[in-house]
Design an enzyme around this catalytic site. Structure first.
Site, short mmCIF file in Angstrom:
data_model
loop_
_atom_site.label_atom_id
_atom_site.label_comp_id
_atom_site.label_asym_id
_atom_site.label_seq_id
_atom_site.Cartn_x
_atom_site.Cartn_y
_atom_site.Cartn_z
N GLU A 125 5.24 3.41 7.09
CA GLU A 125 4.07 4.22 6.53
C GLU A 125 3.19 4.72 7.63
O GLU A 125 3.16 4.21 8.73
CB GLU A 125 3.13 3.59 5.45
CG GLU A 125 4.09 2.93 4.34
CD GLU A 125 3.40 2.42 3.28
OE1 GLU A 125 2.74 2.90 2.43
OE2 GLU A 125 3.24 0.87 3.63
N GLU A 166 8.62 -5.77 -2.33
CA GLU A 166 8.65 -4.44 -1.72
C GLU A 166 8.75 -4.40 -0.09
O GLU A 166 7.93 -5.22 0.36
CB GLU A 166 7.09 -3.85 -2.11
CG GLU A 166 7.05 -2.27 -1.57
CD GLU A 166 5.57 -1.66 -1.92
OE1 GLU A 166 5.06 -1.66 -2.88
OE2 GLU A 166 5.08 -0.90 -1.09
#
Length: 858
Positions: free
Chosen positions: A204, A199
């Protein structure tokens, strides 16, 4: 954004905070609890739909190239969000709480809350276009037991790419409990489920303009970029970098970008580089997996969860993640010229070219590799380099509190390097282009700047050819190990590459490659080294009527001094020159317990082409060998040959024999001399005994009575040692131990070389015991390393409760060779590993003894 992203302890911390809040008394409040007005949360409308998924989208995976400085970037894909509605050929609309989830990262069905205890229910229509901007909106409204709604959209099965640059213009929402993300997952998940398949979190944020959540990050103006890799959950790992920009990420649009190539991932904020990652792994495939596959794009706005914690009364709803555009660029196709071939050393320790003979052999000339205290790990089969493959990779460790790579080749004979003219190797990918070389135990470091040193020459493609005169390395006179080392200034772990390393020339520049020390037998009849105990010194010596004479203290050879000189005689008739030397008067059967008969010999090729070895008296067994072609011969240099003959060749009478004889078979037309040294026996019959089997074992030193002689060892993040008295028979045993991610391994090659045939049945028998916890396993593999070869039973795996606490015999376990005659002609390989993944507290502690591999049928 996947299950277990930050781990259970942080969830427990959040739960503890919630319990503490619930414990407040009415005296803590301005008004009694029953007087607080409840908040009416509306029910979400899930019946009206404008965003619909389509059943058969078209997957686009353009060819993209990594981005290098100065590249002219080519736009290969974008969504500017200028339409009236999101295109279902571009975006897939996730729904629900994750329990019906299928696809991303190889996962089918997540725990409710998308695996992170999130509080939102995803609705497709919470993602809409407005005035050229994508708006993903989180609302305080009910769907079943969920008190919030939001949206998650992905390009899965629609668009994916590998390498290049991806960027987006984003305005983040502020508020405690909000968790927006722009990220990527593997399109095809070839390495298993999350996170073995990888990933990449481009950006974020959590709790912007608030406080860090239970996950320990976020709050204020903090953003972060992360990669997830390793094994499948929960054996996964991650590497993350936090960053606090000077611009307010909630006040307007900013550009978040990521550049991704084969060996490095870089994060940017408004063009400023703020994070670099170049160290990762996958439990399912070699580096650079898992980030060597196409990945697709995700955008979402989560509410609550393990990382940010829940919203509070100050969190504004509705909250919106705004995205102006998303773009993917390709760099320019690199035109990489392969490196020049450079130099192959005369005496090779390791070479990329498989046709190059290895002159300095593991178990013969040295005993193994050692990272010392650095924590470095080794991979002798790195295949991703564009110029040389395979190469030897050394990954740095943090054992000294800084990233240091140490690769030592240990266990040479004292002074082994003094006979050579130069140390030769190729190197690539060194921090600060610096490699340090040292002869142990007493030498000093020689620091070599690969870009400027007189010892170094650039070969291209990042490779350097290095040639160091031995005269420039201190400590050669008694050195018994060679160390390669990095500096300690790297910010993160890295892997440097070596190949074609060994030694060239002879001391004084005379050429010829020097002489390898070869084998000193375990039980010695005669040895050159005066420090070696001659525990089988012959009670008697005889020429068997040949008239040969012997000098047991011959000092005229430059390499082995003293040696035994045998000068031929004419005892069998004038003009018939014979040179036999016999060692006699031992106890009957003295040689029956050994595995191999070993010696070194030097003489004219004509006298070596038919060389007789005979075990004598009480019934003789004689064998004749062409030492110029025999498979048990190693050329040590300067005319010396190392000979190793299995004692099974003499099994017919060995139980009664009390001596042995060496020499050229038959008479020669002219006088000759012959040199012999380091005569004796190695190993024990059957390779160390064991749990069964009555034939001759194809495994050498299967009882580890000679340490790791005949075995290759690889620490691989654990340890490989000999327990001197811990074996099943009170003697030595091998111990492979892993208590962290790794797979310490021992390996023996060429088992049955020249003997085995296709479709023969073999058995393996061994004694073992051990301890396992939290996923520890062991593997036994028997296989052919030649193309087209194999076995029908190639992998024995045991783990968990299958580890016996006391010595236990396993087998015989039968398997069958497969493939062509050419595929098995060079023998089989036996490989044994103790393995731990990333589960905390994993233990795989294996003791192994008395390994026997026998042919049991055709």
């Amino acid at each position: 954004m996947m299950p277990g992203l930050r781990g259970l302890p942080r969830f427990v911390a959040a739960l503890a905070a919630l319990v503490a809040l619930s414990a407040c008394t009415q005296e803590d409040r301005d008004q009694p609890l029953e007087q607080v007005e409840p908040i009416e949360i509306p029910v979400a409308d899930t019946t009206t739909r404008t965003n619909f998924n389509i059943a058969n989208p078209t997957l686009e995976i353009p060819e993209t190239f990594p981005v290098s400085d100065g590249d002219l970037l080519t736009l290969v894909w974008s969504d500017e969000f200028d339409g009236a509605q999101l295109d279902p050929e571009t975006w897939f609309f996730e729904s629900g709480d994750g329990s019906d989830f299928v696809g991303d990262g190889g996962i089918t069905g997540l725990p409710s809350g998308w695996g992170n205890n999130e509080l939102q229910w995803y609705l497709p229509d919470n993602a809409q276009l407005e005035n050229g901007v994508l708006k993903i909106t989180a609302r305080r409204e009910k769907v079943g037991d969920f008190g919030y709604t939001s949206a998650r959209i992905t390009t899965r099965d629609r668009f994916a790419f590998k390498y290049g640059r991806i960027e987006a213009s984003i305005k983040f929402p502020s508020g405690q409990g909000l968790w927006p993300a722009f990220w990527m997952l593997s399109q095809d998940s070839p390495y298993g489920s999350w996170a073995a398949t990888g990933e990449i979190d481009i950006v974020e944020a959590a709790n912007l303009d608030g406080q860090p959540g239970p996950g320990g990050v976020g709050g204020g103006n903090n953003i972060f970029g992360t990669i997830h890799y390793g094994g499948e959950f929960p054996a996964n790992e991650f590497s993350s970098v936090d960053y606090t920009p000077s611009e307010d990420v909630t006040g307007g649009f900013n550009t978040y970008a990521l550049e991704w190539d084969e060996f490095e991932i870089r994060w940017y904020f408004n063009g400023v580089l703020y994070a670099v990652q170049n160290s990762w792994f996958s439990a399912a495939a070699p580096y650079p997996a898992p980030f060597d596959q196409p990945f697709h794009i995700l955008l979402n706005l989560a509410v609550g969860g393990d990382l940010p914690g829940p919203p509070n009364g100050s969190t504004p709803f509705p909250a919106t993640l705004e995205v102006d555009w998303v773009r993917v660029y390709s760099g320019e196709e690199a035109e990489v010229e392969p490196a020049d071939p450079g130099i192959i050393p005369d005496d090779v320790i390791y070479a990329s070219d498989p046709s190059e003979p290895v002159d300095l052999e593991f178990g013969v000339d040295y005993t193994g590799f050692d990272p010392f205290g650095s924590g470095s790990t080794f991979n002798n089969n790195v295949t991703f380099d564009s110029s040389f493959s395979p190469v030897f990779g050394v990954t740095t460790g943090n054992g000294y509190g800084a990233q240091v790579g140490q690769f030592a080749i240990v266990g040479f004979a004292d002074g082994f390097a003094a006979g050579y003219e130069s140390l030769v190797f190729k190197a690539k990918n060194l921090n600060n282009d610096l490699i340090r070389v040292k002869l142990l135990p007493d030498g000093d470091y020689l620091d070599i700047d690969l870009t400027s040193s007189a010892y170094s020459t650039s070969l291209g493609d990042g490779w350097y050819q290095v040639v160091v005169p031995i005269a420039d390395l201190t400590g050669a006179a008694n050195g018994n190990a060679l160390l390669f080392e990095t500096d300690d200034t790297a910010a993160a772990s890295f892997t440097f590459l070596l190949t074609d390393f060994g030694f060239s020339g002879t001391a004084g520049g005379g050429g010829g490659g020097g002489v390898s020390p070869g084998i000193t037998p375990d039980n010695v009849v005669y040895a050159t080294d005066p420090a070696v105990t001659e525990d089988l010194a012959p009670p008697g010596v005889d020429n068997f009527g040949s008239g040969a004479v012997f000098d047991f203290n011959f000092a005229g050879d430059p390499d082995f001094n003293p040696a035994i000189q045998v000068t031929s005689g004419e005892g069998y008739g004038a003009g018939v020159h014979v040179g036999f030397v016999a060692f006699t008067d031992y106890a009957a059967g003295f040689a029956a317990g050994y595995e191999n008969f070993v010696f070194k010999v030097k003489g004219d090729a004509g006298n070596l082409a038919a060389f007789e070895v005979k075990f004598i008296n009480n019934g003789d067994t004689s064998q004749t060998y062409d030492l110029t072609t025999y498979g048990g011969v190693t050329d040590l240099g300067n005319g010396w040959l190392q000979v190793s003959i299995p004692m099974s060749d003499f099994a017919a009478t060995i139980a009664g024999n009390d001596g042995f004889l060496l020499g050229p078979l038959g008479g020669q037309a002219a006088p000759f001399t012959l040199l012999l040294t380091d005569i004796g026996f190695a190993g024990t019959a059957g390779g160390g005994g064991g749990g069964g089997g009555g034939g001759t074992s194809l495994v050498l030193n299967g009882g580890f009575d000679n340490g790791f002689t005949d075995w290759e060892t690889f620490d691989n993040g654990g340890s490989v040692t000999i327990d001197a008295t811990g074996g099943s028979d009170g003697g030595p045993a091998a111990n492979l131990n892993a208590t962290a991610p790794g797979n310490p391994t021992i390996k023996q090659t060429l088992i049955g070389a020249g003997v085995i045939e296709p479709n023969q049945t073999f058995s393996i028998t061994f004694d073992w015991k051990g301890t396992a916890a939290n996923g520890g396993v062991i593997t036994f593999q028997v296989f052919s390393e030649q193309a087209g070869g194999g076995v029908t039973k190639s992998d024995l795996v045991q783990g968990g409760d299958a580890f016996p606490a006391d010595w236990t015999t396993v087998g015989p376990l039968n398997f069958t060779s497969a493939g062509t005659a050419a595929a098995v002609a060079d023998g089989l390989t036996l490989e044994i590993s103790a393995i731990c993944g990333g589960v905390p507290g994993c233990v795989s502690d294996l003791f192994i003894d008395n390994i026997i591999v026998e042919i049991v049928g055709n």
